[in-house]
Design a protein around this motif. Structure first.
Motif, PDB file in Angstrom:
ATOM      1  N   ILE A  20       0.838  -1.203   0.000  1.00  0.00           N
ATOM      2  CA  ILE A  20       0.000   0.000   0.000  1.00  0.00           C
ATOM      3  C   ILE A  20       0.871   1.251   0.000  1.00  0.00           C
ATOM      4  O   ILE A  20       0.599   2.210  -0.733  1.00  0.00           O
ATOM      5  N   VAL A  39      -5.669  -1.139   4.220  1.00  0.00           N
ATOM      6  CA  VAL A  39      -5.903  -2.574   4.357  1.00  0.00           C
ATOM      7  C   VAL A  39      -7.389  -2.788   4.627  1.00  0.00           C
ATOM      8  O   VAL A  39      -7.977  -2.085   5.457  1.00  0.00           O
ATOM      9  N   VAL A  53      -6.537  -5.067  -0.462  1.00  0.00           N
ATOM     10  CA  VAL A  53      -6.236  -3.646  -0.412  1.00  0.00           C
ATOM     11  C   VAL A  53      -7.506  -2.908  -0.801  1.00  0.00           C
ATOM     12  O   VAL A  53      -8.070  -3.143  -1.865  1.00  0.00           O
TER      13      VAL A  53
END
Length: 75
Positions: A20, A39, A53
């Motif tokens: 991420i 998340v 994600v």
């Protein structure tokens, strides 16, 4: 046995959080900010190998910037 599960959970979250962070950095470099990038809490609490994600919601300006970037990559 429980200690092994905690380490494994921390490791799988770390991998996703690193991905991420990299995605956020690349998008930011292209002028695209996804404010809800994170998340996914549901899959993080589950037993999937890696949590999903969550890209989240974006406003029209962000959607248009993302479209322009993707269009540029295709060319």
């Amino acid at each position: 046995m429980l200690i092994g599960m905690v380490v494994r959970d921390a490791e799988r979250l770390r991998v996703v959080e690193d991905a991420i962070a990299q995605l956020r950095a690349e998008l930011t470099a292209l002028g695209v900010v996804l404010p809800s990038l994170r998340v996914d809490a549901v899959t993080a609490a589950g037993e999937t190998r890696y949590p999903l994600v969550e890209l989240g919601c974006v406003n029209l300006d962000t959607a248009m910037r993302l479209t322009a970037v993707l269009h540029g990559v295709r060319r």
